[in-house]
Design an enzyme around this catalytic site. Sequence first.
Site, short mmCIF file in Angstrom:
data_model
loop_
_atom_site.label_atom_id
_atom_site.label_comp_id
_atom_site.label_asym_id
_atom_site.label_seq_id
_atom_site.Cartn_x
_atom_site.Cartn_y
_atom_site.Cartn_z
N SER A 118 1.34 -0.91 -0.31
CA SER A 118 0.17 -0.09 0.07
C SER A 118 0.64 1.57 -0.06
O SER A 118 0.44 2.38 0.11
CB SER A 118 -0.73 -0.31 0.78
OG SER A 118 0.11 -0.14 2.62
N HIS A 139 -2.77 -3.23 -6.04
CA HIS A 139 -3.11 -2.93 -4.42
C HIS A 139 -4.56 -2.64 -4.43
O HIS A 139 -5.28 -2.33 -5.15
CB HIS A 139 -2.17 -0.82 -3.98
CG HIS A 139 -2.87 -0.77 -3.12
ND1 HIS A 139 -2.87 0.88 -2.35
CD2 HIS A 139 -4.32 -1.38 -1.67
CE1 HIS A 139 -3.37 0.56 -1.61
NE2 HIS A 139 -3.22 -0.57 -1.15
N GLU A 151 -5.29 -0.67 -7.29
CA GLU A 151 -4.10 0.74 -7.75
C GLU A 151 -3.48 0.28 -8.27
O GLU A 151 -2.92 -0.87 -7.85
CB GLU A 151 -3.77 1.16 -6.84
CG GLU A 151 -3.29 2.45 -6.62
CD GLU A 151 -3.28 3.80 -5.39
OE1 GLU A 151 -2.66 4.32 -5.63
OE2 GLU A 151 -3.17 2.96 -4.59
#
Length: 296
Positions: A118, A139, A151
């Site tokens: 993250s 992510h 992501e």
Amino acid sequence: MENIAVIGSGTMGNGIAHVFAQNGFKVSLIDISEAALEKGMATIAKNLDRQVKKEKIDEAKKTETLNNITTFTSVKEGAKGADLVVEAATENTDLKLKIFKELDEVCDEKTILASNTSSISITKIASVTNRPEKVIGMHFMNPVPVMKLVEIIRGYSTSDEVTERIMEMSKKLGKIPEEVNDYPGFIANRILMPMINEAIFSLFEGVAGVKEIDSVMKLGMAHPMGPLQLADFIGLDVCLSILNVLHDGLGDPKYRPCPLLINMVQAGKLGAKSGEGFYDYGHGTKDLVVASTFKK
């Protein structure tokens, strides 16, 4: 790509394995702990039961999904023949570098290596491999089976081809991928964590209480969950780790973790997973109960 290996069977790892398996991929779920693997598989089964109850899937789909997952305690065994490996281990730089170095040695040359990190630099992770063009960030958001966003983080050397393949694969999972570049916190946490940190500072400085801070953001900004409750859900230790990455990587004092957050983590008040954070999760009711004391 048909064969997927997932490193780590915790909250994110079992969620990622669940989503791939439910969409027809063969998944190797890898963890050094047999107990952790059993817990992870139990969580997947429980979440599938929830989907069956809501009539989103039937019993046959549940059985098929579980049959698509095989567990391993060895990275070498589990990652063998994988087209894609998704690492979802603890958010610790040294651990991730160690895992990727091992993956580079045991995986086929064609294998794409992805991290669910993250906040940690994909470029740094890729630097310990001999295939930086095949290293990328995926992510996922928590809870993985529910949240649509993935992501996609391009490292400095990640190729266009690999990025395109991972974007397309994410869509096959029913997700919505968004491509971002490799800078501390990427987009999700570069924006989210300062908000959470500012909420903690507001509590620390006595501007308002826990309930009031969360209510303002839920009722005034239409957030489904207040920032302090969300911090508890993420894990206060994880929030602190990401803020440290932002502070160290960008060198801007606005990312300095609140002293209250640091103290709570040191005291073992990590949020929902420890039973207490900004809220008390051991009270036995469905209502949120604000934890009793916050010492500056």
